[in-house]
Structures are given as C-alpha cells and as structure tokens.
Design an enzyme around this catalytic site. Structure first.
Site, PDB file in Angstrom:
ATOM      1  N   LEU A 171      22.490  34.753  70.067  1.00 44.52           N
ATOM      2  CA  LEU A 171      21.728  35.817  69.427  1.00 44.52           C
ATOM      3  C   LEU A 171      20.258  35.423  69.339  1.00 44.52           C
ATOM      4  CD1 LEU A 171      24.211  36.684  66.560  1.00 44.52           C
ATOM      5  CD2 LEU A 171      24.214  37.419  68.946  1.00 44.52           C
TER       6      LEU A 171
ATOM      7  N   ARG B  91       9.701  36.143  59.261  1.00 45.20           N
ATOM      8  CA  ARG B  91       9.238  35.090  58.351  1.00 45.20           C
ATOM      9  C   ARG B  91       8.404  34.016  59.046  1.00 45.20           C
ATOM     10  NH1 ARG B  91      15.269  34.476  56.057  1.00 45.20           N
ATOM     11  NH2 ARG B  91      15.651  35.411  58.101  1.00 45.20           N
TER      12      ARG B  91
ATOM     13  N   GLN C 108      19.001  44.262  73.330  1.00 40.20           N
ATOM     14  CA  GLN C 108      19.338  44.965  72.078  1.00 40.20           C
ATOM     15  C   GLN C 108      18.035  45.666  71.669  1.00 40.20           C
ATOM     16  OE1 GLN C 108      19.728  42.540  68.573  1.00 40.20           O
ATOM     17  NE2 GLN C 108      21.051  44.000  67.516  1.00 40.20           N
TER      18      GLN C 108
ATOM     19  N   ASP D 107      18.309  30.153  66.751  1.00 38.67           N
ATOM     20  CA  ASP D 107      17.324  29.497  65.876  1.00 38.67           C
ATOM     21  C   ASP D 107      17.905  28.286  65.155  1.00 38.67           C
ATOM     22  OD1 ASP D 107      19.024  30.747  64.116  1.00 38.67           O
ATOM     23  OD2 ASP D 107      17.461  31.737  62.946  1.00 38.67           O
TER      24      ASP D 107
ATOM     25  N   ASN E 204     -16.424  -1.502  93.631  1.00 33.94           N
ATOM     26  CA  ASN E 204     -16.934  -1.603  92.273  1.00 33.94           C
ATOM     27  C   ASN E 204     -17.893  -0.442  92.036  1.00 33.94           C
ATOM     28  OD1 ASN E 204     -17.345  -3.485  89.768  1.00 33.94           O
ATOM     29  ND2 ASN E 204     -19.334  -2.657  90.336  1.00 33.94           N
TER      30      ASN E 204
ATOM     31  N   ALA F 134     -28.850  -0.235  92.178  1.00 35.38           N
ATOM     32  CA  ALA F 134     -28.829   0.388  90.850  1.00 35.38           C
ATOM     33  C   ALA F 134     -29.906   1.463  90.774  1.00 35.38           C
ATOM     34  CB  ALA F 134     -29.054  -0.671  89.781  1.00 35.38           C
TER      35      ALA F 134
ATOM     36  N   ARG G 211     -35.733   4.403  94.835  1.00 36.49           N
ATOM     37  CA  ARG G 211     -36.310   4.038  93.550  1.00 36.49           C
ATOM     38  C   ARG G 211     -37.807   4.261  93.597  1.00 36.49           C
ATOM     39  NH1 ARG G 211     -34.113  -1.968  92.510  1.00 36.49           N
ATOM     40  NH2 ARG G 211     -31.924  -1.431  92.239  1.00 36.49           N
TER      41      ARG G 211
HETATM   42  C1  UD1 Z   1      22.452  34.586  59.585  1.00 36.74           C
HETATM   43  C2  UD1 Z   1      23.835  34.872  58.973  1.00 36.74           C
HETATM   44  C3  UD1 Z   1      24.016  33.983  57.749  1.00 36.74           C
HETATM   45  C4  UD1 Z   1      23.853  32.543  58.134  1.00 36.74           C
HETATM   46  C5  UD1 Z   1      22.525  32.308  58.860  1.00 36.74           C
HETATM   47  C6  UD1 Z   1      22.506  30.906  59.430  1.00 36.74           C
HETATM   48  C7  UD1 Z   1      24.398  37.227  59.404  1.00 36.74           C
HETATM   49  C8  UD1 Z   1      24.449  38.577  58.820  1.00 36.74           C
HETATM   50  N1  UD1 Z   1      23.934  36.255  58.610  1.00 36.74           N
HETATM   51  O1  UD1 Z   1      21.494  34.961  58.635  1.00 36.74           O
HETATM   52  O2  UD1 Z   1      25.308  34.193  57.183  1.00 36.74           O
HETATM   53  O3  UD1 Z   1      23.944  31.740  56.968  1.00 36.74           O
HETATM   54  O4  UD1 Z   1      22.353  33.217  59.954  1.00 36.74           O
HETATM   55  O5  UD1 Z   1      21.252  30.555  59.934  1.00 36.74           O
HETATM   56  O6  UD1 Z   1      24.777  37.027  60.528  1.00 36.74           O
HETATM   57  N2  UD1 Z   1      19.522  38.514  65.717  1.00 36.74           N
HETATM   58  C9  UD1 Z   1      19.691  39.384  66.782  1.00 36.74           C
HETATM   59  N3  UD1 Z   1      19.704  40.714  66.546  1.00 36.74           N
HETATM   60  C10 UD1 Z   1      19.576  41.240  65.307  1.00 36.74           C
HETATM   61  C11 UD1 Z   1      19.412  40.348  64.220  1.00 36.74           C
HETATM   62  C12 UD1 Z   1      19.396  38.989  64.465  1.00 36.74           C
HETATM   63  O7  UD1 Z   1      19.830  38.959  67.925  1.00 36.74           O
HETATM   64  O8  UD1 Z   1      19.589  42.463  65.186  1.00 36.74           O
HETATM   65  C13 UD1 Z   1      19.490  37.059  65.990  1.00 36.74           C
HETATM   66  C14 UD1 Z   1      18.186  36.390  65.577  1.00 36.74           C
HETATM   67  O9  UD1 Z   1      17.272  36.372  66.658  1.00 36.74           O
HETATM   68  C15 UD1 Z   1      18.634  34.981  65.184  1.00 36.74           C
HETATM   69  C16 UD1 Z   1      20.077  35.177  64.751  1.00 36.74           C
HETATM   70  O10 UD1 Z   1      20.489  36.430  65.236  1.00 36.74           O
HETATM   71  O11 UD1 Z   1      18.591  34.093  66.269  1.00 36.74           O
HETATM   72  C17 UD1 Z   1      20.231  35.130  63.243  1.00 36.74           C
HETATM   73  O12 UD1 Z   1      19.429  36.137  62.664  1.00 36.74           O
HETATM   74  P1  UD1 Z   1      18.631  35.906  61.324  1.00 36.74           P
HETATM   75  O13 UD1 Z   1      17.900  37.139  60.991  1.00 36.74           O
HETATM   76  O14 UD1 Z   1      17.888  34.638  61.396  1.00 36.74           O
HETATM   77  O15 UD1 Z   1      19.869  35.777  60.323  1.00 36.74           O
HETATM   78  P2  UD1 Z   1      19.889  35.029  58.929  1.00 36.74           P
HETATM   79  O16 UD1 Z   1      19.317  35.914  57.895  1.00 36.74           O
HETATM   80  O17 UD1 Z   1      19.355  33.678  59.052  1.00 36.74           O
HETATM   81 CA    CA Z   2      18.369  32.459  60.737  1.00 36.09          CA
END
Ligand code: UD1
Ligand code: CA
Length: 498
Positions: free
Chosen positions: A12, A19, A82, A116, A391, A437, A454
C-alpha cells in the site's frame, strides 16, 4: 516457508502522507539513501512466489518513475492505481482484482504490507508467513507492544487472549487507547477469505474510510482462525508518518549498515557519526573516521583510510587509498595507493591513477592524473589529461573555458610544471618538458623543451630602505595620519630614472 502455498504481495503506497508536509509522496522519502518504497519492494520479493502489486495514487507518476528505474530488482510487479485514496481497505480492493487478472493469476495467500515501514526485516516477515502456515490460519497479523502506542491501531483481544478486532487510534475509547499492543499493518490472508471480506468493507468510522483492519473482526465473526505474530523488536515496526519518525528510521538503518560493515571487517571509529548509504560497499581493513559520508553507488576497496568529514558520492576508490580530511569526491575514481587531500574536490569524471597525489585545495574536473603524478597545492584543473610522473606546481590553473566552449589540456609523462602556471586550453605539453614558474602557456610546448613567459625582473638597489625611512612613524606628527607623505613619488621617480 513451505512451497505448496503461492504468495502474492500487496504493498500500500497510495496515501499522500499529509503528516510529512511534503511535495514528495511519503513512500519516496529516503532512508539511508533508498526510498521507503524500495525497502518494501525488496521485502515483498523476499516472500512473494508470484506477483507483487503496488497500489499507487498520490504522486503516482513519481512512484512509477522510481519503480521503473529499479525494475530489475523488483520484477515481476504490477502497478495498480487508486485514484481516490479512500483508505487501506479500498486500496486492497483495487489491487486484488488486478492480481487475480494477472498471469500467473492464482495465489493461495496474500501478504499485505504498508510502504511506510522501512525497518521491517525479511526475518520478521518470513517468520510471520511461516507462523500463518503452521497455524493454518485464515488471517495472521503482525503486532508489537509499544510504550507509546498513540497513532497506531490497537489490537483488542478477548478473554482467552484471542484477537477480536483492531480499533484505529481515532476511533478508540479512552480504555482502548490504553492497550499497548499495536497493529503493524502487515498481514497474511487466505485468498478466498480476502475476496469475500473486501466485498463487505464499509466506511463507518471516524475517518469515513474503508479500513483494511475491519477484515479482522469479519474473520473472527465468520469463525475463521485469526492469529497474531508478536514481534519483540518494536523499533522494526515503526510506521513513518512524519519527519520525526523518518529521522528515527534513518538513524536505525544507518546503525544497521555500520554494524554490518564492522562485522565484515571495516573499522568505524565512531559509528554514530558515519553516514553510509545502503548500496555502498567497503572493503576489509578500511578505516572510516568520524564525519565520513559515503553516498549512492560508492565503492571503497580494502585497506583504505578515509579521514574526518570527507564525502564520497557515487565514487570508486580502489585499494590502499588515503583520503585525508574534508575532501569531496563526486563520480570520481581513485586507484591503488593514491593520496587525496586534505580539502580536495574531485568532480565528476576525475580519475586518479595509482600512487598519484592530489593535495590541499585542489579542484579537479573531468581530469585524469597518471601514476605517480602530483598535483599538491591550490590548483584548478579541468578537462585535463596528465601522464605519469608529472609534477604540477602550486597554484597551477587550466583555463579550460573561454566563455563559449570547454577545451582540453594534455600534459604528457615526466613533465615538470612550476608554480603559478596558467595553461590556456587547448594546449599540449610534450613529454619531459619544463614549464617555468609564473608562465602563461598559450602555445603547445614540445617534448623536452622549456616553456617560459615572464616579464623581466627589475632590481633597484636601496629603494626599500629609502621608502622605509620616509614612512617611518617617528618622522610623522602624532594624530596626522591622513596627511603623512606618500612613498609613491619616490618609487615613481626611481622607476623613471632606471
Ligand atoms: C495503518 C493501520 C493501523 C496501523 C498502522 C501501522 C488502517 C486503517 N490502519 O494506519 O491499524 O497501526 O497503519 O503503521 O489500515 N494507503 C493507501 N491508500 C489509502 C490509504 C493509505 O495506499 O487510501 C497506504 C499509505 O500510503 C500507507 C499505508 O497505506 O503506506 C498506511 O496508511 P496510513 O495512512 O499511514 O495508515 P495509518 O494511519 O498509519
Ligand atoms: Ca502509517
């Protein structure tokens, strides 16, 4: 891992990473010189027996470009778009049909992970997959205990300790927020169950998103076996959501890299102050002093010494080389036993052959320095080819740019160039020639010749003494500094008479 189960991986990586407060999509932020997504891809390839799908969305052009650059390492993989980021569950809803439509289509189980979580190791992921298989579970999730679990989804267990569901931080009650066991965001799920569960997700929660984490409760209600693999290394599970987390991941990754190098025979005087990118190689018995930075595709051979605060970027250093303090090497090559610096700058295309020396405050660009040759002090040489045993005197400069074009300077073997020489390119100094030089070389100098340009020197007996006498403070009235007589007339007069 048993071989009867085929495994696909879904990564994902479509979220914006609000943030991070960044123009760059979150998963392209680097840890030890590699985008976070790269770590996820490598990990995925470690457990996948068939396709890997990456879900992209926010900044997908940039993600696609990166994936193409690294395609060789990552293949086979699919990129799934997506378009709207409606949550982690929604992301998997996009990936699943793409994977089942791909060839080879069938996987028995899916590993789902986030882009991530760069510190996650192959050992932990393999352990998770193995646990899933030995438990014959429908769904296995990776969890850990954190002293500060805030921000993460919490793992809620029933009276017998079995996993019941995950509640996201934002949806959690005060009591639920007390739970220290968190969801890492890495799962192994049986294909059949995943397919049905994805169909049932709904966005009834604080964020109005399709949470992937809802599939856990679904599985429990459906009397499927759900288990958790609890890892003790909680640092490994760090999800990078902001730059503070990024710095944490960076520090830990660098620590691991230094540890690996040290176990392979590299001496690192202060591992906390040495920065080595993930792809860099360093040979045995090489010593890295504090403040050394080795970036990109840098390769350092055996028995080298790299002293304090030198930065090597995409450079190749052979065996027994010494890089003194505070040097910068960019796309440069340094061969056996050469000595560089202190404070030298080797720019792209520079090659220093064996036992050559490049010293203090020397800048070289697209310049080749032959074996045993020396460019020791205060020089700029650009687009220059230097043979062996040459040199180059202090302060020598190639004038390689006329405002329109760059031109080449050739200095053949055994040439001696005196100090403060300018070489106006294009120009060739023949083998064994001598350049006096202070010379400005505008024409080629043939082999074994002397090149000199020179202004003749004038010597005036006693002038310094007369000037000193005239300017002596004892002949000036105090407080009359501005009106004191100038020594200029005396010098001019003497010049005329000579
Ligand atoms: C998510 C989990 C949480 C977990 C945490 C761990 C869910 C609802 N929550 O929360 O339980 O403790 O990760 O780090 O799954 N992403 C997509 N498409 C989207 C949303 C997110 O691809 O529509 C991807 C983001 O790019 C990321 C990952 O999913 O790589 C996690 O998304 P993020 O928003 O960081 O989720 P957390 O709030 O950290
Ligand atoms: Ca996360």
């Amino acid at each position: 891992m048993s071989s009867q189960n085929t495994t696909s991986v879904i990564i994902l990586a479509a979220g914006q990473g609000t943030r991070m407060k960044s123009e760059i999509p979150k998963v392209l932020h680097c840890v030890a010189g590699r985008p976070m997504l790269g770590y996820a891809m490598l990990l995925a390839r470690h457990v996948a027996t068939t396709n890997v799908a990456v879900v992209v969305g926010h900044g997908s052009d940039k993600l696609r470009t990166y994936l193409q650059q690294e395609a060789l390492q990552f293949e086979p993989y699919l990129v799934v778009e997506q378009t709207e980021q409606l949550g982690t569950g929604h992301a998997v809803q996009q990936a699943y049909p793409a994977l089942t439509a791909a060839s080879p289509p069938l996987a028995h189980q899916y590993v789902i992970m986030c882009g991530d979580t760069p510190l996650l190791t192959a050992e932990t992921l393999s352990a998770l997959v193995e646990y899933h298989q030995t438990e014959r579970a429908t769904l296995t999730l990776l969890t850990t205990h954190l002293s500060d679990p805030s921000g993460y989804g919490r793992v809620l267990r029933g009276t017998e300790g079995t996993v019941c569901r995950i509640v996201e931080d934002r949806d959690a009650s005060p009591e639920e927020k007390q739970v220290s066991e968190i969801n890492v965001g890495t799962y192994v799920v049986e294909a059949q169950f995943l397919e049905t569960a994805l169909g049932k997700l709904s966005p009834q929660n604080a964020q109005g998103e399709y949470y992937l984490t809802d599939i856990i409760e679904m599985a429990v209600k459906d009397r499927q076996k759900v288990v958790a693999w609890v890892t003790k290394d909680s640092l490994e599970t760090t999800g990078v959501n902001n730059r503070v987390h990024l710095a944490l991941a960076e520090k830990e990754m660098r620590r691991r890299i230094c540890e690996r190098l040290m176990l392979d025979g590299v001496t690192i005087l202060d591992p906390d102050r040495v920065v080595v990118d993930h792809q860099v190689t360093v040979g045995r018995d090489t010593v890295l002093h504090p403040g050394v930075v080795l970036e990109g595709q840098t390769e350092v051979g055996e028995c080298c010494t790299i002293r304090a605060n030198s930065r090597l970027s995409n450079s190749v250093v052979h065996r027994g080389v010494t890089i003194q303090d505070a040097c910068v090497l960019q796309e440069a090559t340094v061969e056996d036993e050469a000595v560089i610096g202190p404070m030298a700058h080797l720019r792209p295309g520079t090659v220093i052959h064996g036992k050559a020396k490049v010293g203090n405050f020397v800048e070289l660009k697209k310049t080749e320095v032959g074996e045993n040759s020396k460019v020791n002090h205060l020089s700029y040489l650009g687009d220059t080819w230097i043979g062996r045993n040459v040199n180059v005197g202090a302060g020598t400069i190639t004038c390689n740019y006329d405002g329109y074009r760059k031109a080449q300077t050739v200095i053949e073997d055994d040439v001696f160039i005196g100090s403060d020489v300018q070489l106006i390119a294009p120009v060739t100094i023949g083998k064994g020639a001598l350049i006096a030089a202070g010379t400005t070389v505008t024409n080629n100098v043939p082999a074994d010749a002397l090149g000199i340009s020179r202004v003749l020197q004038i010597t005036k007996e006693g002038t310094a003494a007369r000037r000193r006498a005239l300017l002596d403070p004892s002949v000036l009235q105090s407080g009359q500094v501005e009106e004191r007589p100038s020594a200029a007339p005396i010098l001019q007069k003497e010049q005329k008479s000579s």
